[in-house]
Design an enzyme around this catalytic site. Structure first.
Site, short mmCIF file in Angstrom:
data_model
loop_
_atom_site.label_atom_id
_atom_site.label_comp_id
_atom_site.label_asym_id
_atom_site.label_seq_id
_atom_site.Cartn_x
_atom_site.Cartn_y
_atom_site.Cartn_z
N CYS A 443 0.88 -1.17 0.00
CA CYS A 443 0.00 0.00 0.00
C CYS A 443 0.91 1.22 0.00
CB CYS A 443 -0.98 -0.02 1.17
SG CYS A 443 -0.22 0.04 2.79
N ILE A 444 0.51 2.31 0.58
CA ILE A 444 1.28 3.55 0.47
C ILE A 444 2.68 3.41 1.07
CG2 ILE A 444 1.38 5.99 1.12
CD1 ILE A 444 -1.66 5.99 1.10
#
Length: 497
Positions: A443-444
């Site tokens: 994810c980020i």
């Protein structure tokens, strides 16, 4: 795979459709700035931008179906996304009011025919259905994308087979939903009404659990309940809808946005205050190194609302601080909701989103969130500094071994300027080699990995490479917090595997 790890996969996949919201926020925000009164009636440019942003917001359910199917597929292939689209179209068409009227023998030419159809079917086009369809489509893709048919049907083998299978399975899913969807819908609406009736207290409770679930990555699933139309709350789309939401009766000024507004004082001011406290309490020899880390993380939090680099700096070394942070976040959401100081976001609660939302007619006294933020800067600083000193917590710069901060900083610099493919090789070795990997995702700021045995993951070696934390989720799930290069590292790891 354990239940927790599977829930995390779902939570991670929700980030795919959510990632399009910043585009909507920018288009709508600029449109509002150009024509704050007419909302496109006085400016063709503003109308063009607002309609473009609205196209994204109005189609979030179908984006969830596509995004979740893609996000949960094993190889992130477009065929999985197409399958999610096919599944969503089948379900929403079969369970539309017109179809239900046909199945039940209701005359659609009658003036009151819609009243004879249960209200649940009029709301079948929603994010909850999108998520369910996306999950099923992804699982079918993972199961059938490599199936080879007889030579006579070989054209439909592999990935081409999946949309066909999905369309057939969705007939069965629709048949099941025909009987149970009204009950599910009524339960979701009841939950949404309960939370709404709690008012500002409900917003505060949500804010507390939003932060508390970040360490295990389940906050995305929680966010979908409050920010989207899973339980009838739909806070982000309603806020970004602005005047349209008001005219459609979907929103109340001073209410819509209450599950977003209280994050601004925390992201923009509170966490930077905590960072200053950690800098001031660092050992003398580590202050410069600690300052460089805290300054970069604070800027990211203030400007963009990305707070994980700051939160992971103390999340595991001082859990008591993280619990206090979650409590303060809950209090912030409660105060903003109670005072009806409202702003919203399309990405996160940073300065960019605050400015973009400031012309929105649903943004009420948004500037007071800055004043609240200044207060929270002081509160965070005082609370963090007192607790760190009182309990001698080993926050960055206070470690018993002086090498930790410098090592972390230097390896973080290597990640920025170094060879990502080489770094991926090193992380592959850290997790026990490709033989131990069953899934690679990101994810980020996190590598989200499926493994055969999490005990083979070398936590210290990961931190030596610059990882801020390693989270082991039972025997088969691992998250490694590596910063904003997470997606690039994951892509390189996939190539190696």
């Amino acid at each position: 795979m354990g239940i927790l790890a599977y829930m995390q996969r779902i939570g991670r996949s929700l980030m795919v459709p959510v990632a399009v919201l910043p585009a909507a926020a920018i288009l709508l925000g600029i449109g509002y700035w150009i024509d704050p009164n007419g909302w496109g009636q006085n400016s063709i440019v503003a109308a063009f931008l607002i309609k473009s942003g609205g196209a994204i917001i109005d189609n979030m359910p179908i984006l969830f179906a596509i995004g979740v199917a893609y996000g949960m597929s094993k190889d992130k292939d477009g065929a999985a996304a197409l399958s999610g689209l096919v599944g969503f179209l089948v379900v929403t068409t079969l369970l539309s009011p017109n179809s239900i009227a046909l199945f039940n023998g209701i005359d659609t030419k009658a003036d009151d025919w819609l009243k004879q159809v249960p209200a649940a079917y009029g709301k079948i086009n929603n994010q909850f259905i999108g998520i369910i369809v996306g999950i099923i489509a992804a699982e079918l893709y993972n199961r059938f994308s490599r199936v080879e048919l007889h030579k006579a049907l070989s054209f439909f083998s592999g990935k081409r087979l999946v949309p066909i299978v999905v369309s057939v399975v969705m007939l069965l899913v629709s048949a099941v939903l025909y009987f149970i969807w009204p009950t599910i819908y009524d339960a979701l609406v009841a939950f949404g009404k309960y939370i709404k009736e709690l008012g500002s207290v409900g917003a505060g409770i949500y804010g507390f659990f939003n932060r508390l679930l970040i360490p295990v990555g389940l906050h995305h699933a929680l966010n979908s309940v409050f920010w989207f139309d899973v339980a009838g709350i739909n806070d982000i789309p309603n806020f970004l809808g602005g005047q349209k939401s008001i005219e459609d009766g979907l929103a109340t000024v001073g209410i819509t946005g209450r599950y977003q507004a209280g994050f601004f004082p925390v992201m923009m001011f509170g966490l930077p205050g905590a960072a200053l406290a950690m800098y001031h309490t660092a050992k003398k020899g580590n202050k410069d190194k600690t300052a460089s880390i805290m300054l970069a993380a604070s800027f990211a939090a203030f400007f963009t609302g990305v707070t994980e680099p700051l939160e992971f700096a103390f999340m595991f070394v001082a859990p008591v601080l993280y619990v206090l942070h979650a409590i303060l976040a809950g209090i912030s959401l409660y105060i903003a909701a109670a005072m009806q100081w409202i702003a919203g976001f399309g990405f996160s609660a940073g300065l960019v989103d605050m400015l973009l939302s400031s012309r929105n007619p649903l943004a009420v006294h948004w500037y007071m969130l800055i004043l609240q933020g200044l207060v929270f800067f002081v509160v965070y600083y005082v609370v963090f500094r007192f607790v760190i000193v009182k309990f001698n917590l080993k926050t960055p710069g206070r470690e018993d071994e002086d090498t930790t901060v410098s090592s972390t900083e230097s390896t973080q610099k290597k990640q920025v300027i170094g060879d990502t493919s080489k770094l991926a090789e090193q992380y592959l070795a850290v997790v026990g080699g490709k033989e131990n990997l069953t899934n690679i995702d990101s994810c980020i700021t996190r590598l989200r990995l499926g493994v055969n045995d999490s005990e083979l993951v070398d936590e210290q070696a990961a931190k030596a490479l610059g990882a801020m934390a390693v989270i082991k989720l039972g025997k088969t799930g691992v998250q490694i917090i590596v910063g904003t290069q997470a997606e690039k590292i994951a892509d390189e790891m996939k190539k190696l595997v």
